[in-house]
Design a protein around this motif. Structure first.
Motif, PDB file in Angstrom:
ATOM      1  N   THR A  82       1.055  -1.130   0.287  1.00  0.00           N
ATOM      2  CA  THR A  82      -0.107   0.484   0.141  1.00  0.00           C
ATOM      3  C   THR A  82       0.646   1.170  -0.226  1.00  0.00           C
ATOM      4  O   THR A  82       2.402   1.407  -0.118  1.00  0.00           O
ATOM      5  N   THR A  83       0.393   2.354  -0.042  1.00  0.00           N
ATOM      6  CA  THR A  83       0.629   4.079  -0.312  1.00  0.00           C
ATOM      7  C   THR A  83       1.542   4.005   1.183  1.00  0.00           C
ATOM      8  O   THR A  83       2.710   4.671   1.342  1.00  0.00           O
ATOM      9  N   GLU A  84       0.377   3.383   2.099  1.00  0.00           N
ATOM     10  CA  GLU A  84       1.069   4.011   3.946  1.00  0.00           C
ATOM     11  C   GLU A  84       2.298   3.102   3.676  1.00  0.00           C
ATOM     12  O   GLU A  84       3.304   3.670   4.026  1.00  0.00           O
ATOM     13  N   GLN A  85       2.499   1.792   3.377  1.00  0.00           N
ATOM     14  CA  GLN A  85       3.257   1.105   3.781  1.00  0.00           C
ATOM     15  C   GLN A  85       5.081   1.664   3.098  1.00  0.00           C
ATOM     16  O   GLN A  85       6.340   1.540   3.404  1.00  0.00           O
ATOM     17  N   ARG A  86       4.546   2.143   1.887  1.00  0.00           N
ATOM     18  CA  ARG A  86       5.790   2.555   1.202  1.00  0.00           C
ATOM     19  C   ARG A  86       6.334   3.778   1.428  1.00  0.00           C
ATOM     20  O   ARG A  86       7.458   4.048   1.780  1.00  0.00           O
ATOM     21  N   GLN A  87       5.247   4.493   2.450  1.00  0.00           N
ATOM     22  CA  GLN A  87       5.919   5.553   2.884  1.00  0.00           C
ATOM     23  C   GLN A  87       6.697   5.144   4.562  1.00  0.00           C
ATOM     24  O   GLN A  87       8.126   5.937   4.709  1.00  0.00           O
ATOM     25  N   ILE A  88       6.294   4.513   5.305  1.00  0.00           N
ATOM     26  CA  ILE A  88       7.231   4.008   5.626  1.00  0.00           C
ATOM     27  C   ILE A  88       8.829   3.311   5.264  1.00  0.00           C
ATOM     28  O   ILE A  88       9.549   3.270   6.082  1.00  0.00           O
TER      29      ILE A  88
ATOM     30  N   PHE B 230      -0.270   2.451  11.385  1.00  0.00           N
ATOM     31  CA  PHE B 230      -0.586   0.939  10.671  1.00  0.00           C
ATOM     32  C   PHE B 230      -0.815  -0.126  11.138  1.00  0.00           C
ATOM     33  O   PHE B 230      -1.718  -0.435  10.955  1.00  0.00           O
ATOM     34  N   VAL B 231      -0.359  -0.648  12.356  1.00  0.00           N
ATOM     35  CA  VAL B 231      -0.123  -1.901  12.313  1.00  0.00           C
ATOM     36  C   VAL B 231      -1.532  -1.912  13.627  1.00  0.00           C
ATOM     37  O   VAL B 231      -2.573  -2.865  13.520  1.00  0.00           O
ATOM     38  N   GLU B 232      -1.834  -0.483  14.521  1.00  0.00           N
ATOM     39  CA  GLU B 232      -3.347  -0.683  14.916  1.00  0.00           C
ATOM     40  C   GLU B 232      -4.719  -0.880  13.997  1.00  0.00           C
ATOM     41  O   GLU B 232      -5.732  -1.442  14.388  1.00  0.00           O
TER      42      GLU B 232
END
Length: 285
Positions: A1-7, A26-28
């Motif tokens: 996902t976009t959020e994972q790539r940002q992380i 994200f984990v929450e």
């Protein structure tokens, strides 16, 4: 996902705190994404938050027991906790008992995690090195043979890692294998000829083998490479006191005293002063 790539981009940029903040959110929302748990645990471990890192790594392993990265991160968290308990200075007998209990518990947990990760990936040089270290430091004499095996394996996988050769040599010396210890320390010198601690350790081994002149030569190099090293200076002073020119130690005492005062190591300062007074008495000064 976009959020994972940002992380992952934050991790790549070594922005650990921002990566933790985004990963926690994200984990929450996505508690069963193993890679997210692993990334979060890794960042927490880097920040020294080993208990939190341990919790997230264990959660990742519950989701996927064959995830090598999760076991590696768990191992690093265990090692961090083990080191923090080792450095803990107890104030009383009860705290000392607690310290020993925690060391024993974390040694067992770290050893288990390393056993698992090396079963999953036997080519992880750092894993063999870490297992050898904990066996050498906490396992007692009965673990020496296993520790030496893992040092040898780490050296096969990472022959240019100077720390592997240094620690392997120290373990060999502890087990009474002086000549093999010398061989490994010379290998460390080949890998890193300008490493102060290598020259210092080699000096100590040479002294144990009866070669005072060579020991003194390497002790001088050790101090030249790191003039602010208290252990190197202390070792050089000791060797000068054993030589036929003990007065050459006097200038080094001045440097040592200055460093000990700066570091507020008063007990070592008093011991060094006493050594100097004894030497002056022997020389009739």
């Amino acid at each position: 996902t976009t959020e994972q790539r940002q992380i992952e981009a934050l991790i790549e940029a070594e922005k650990w705190e921002e990566a933790v903040e985004k990963s926690e959110r994200f984990v929450e929302r996505n508690p069963k994404v193993v890679s997210a748990r692993v990334n979060l645990a890794s960042c927490l471990s880097i920040l020294g938050k080993f208990s939190e890192a341990e919790r997230h790594a264990e959660a990742a392993i519950e989701l996927d027991r064959a995830c090598v990265m999760a076991w590696m991160v768990l191992t690093n968290a265990h090692l961090g906790l083990l080191s923090s308990f080792k450095d803990w200075v107890p104030k009383n007998e009860e705290e000392e008992k607690e310290k020993q209990s925690r060391l024993k518990e974390n040694f067992a947990k770290t050893r288990h995690a390393l056993d698992v990760v090396l079963t999953l990936d036997d080519t992880w040089a750092e894993g063999h090195f870490n297992k050898a270290n904990i066996l050498s430091d906490y396992g007692g004499p009965e673990s020496e043979a296993e520790a030496l095996h893992h040092y040898e394996k780490a050296a096969e996988l990472s022959p240019e890692d100077v720390d592997v050769h240094i620690n392997w040599s120290v373990c060999l010396q502890k087990s009474g294998q002086l000549q093999k210890a010398l061989q490994q320390m010379r290998e460390a010198l080949r890998v890193s000829p300008n490493h102060s601690r290598v020259h210092q350790n080699l000096s100590s081994l040479l002294l144990s083998s009866g070669d005072l002149d060579s020991a003194l030569s390497h002790a001088k190099i050790s101090v030249d490479l790191d003039p602010s090293s208290i252990p190197a200076l202390s070792a050089l002073i000791t060797l000068y006191s054993l030589s036929d020119q003990p007065d050459l130690s006097f200038p080094h005492y001045s440097t040592l005293f200055r460093l000990l005062v700066r570091e507020r190591k008063m007990e070592e300062l008093m011991e060094s002063c006493l050594r100097l007074f004894v030497l002056l008495g022997k020389l009739g000064k």
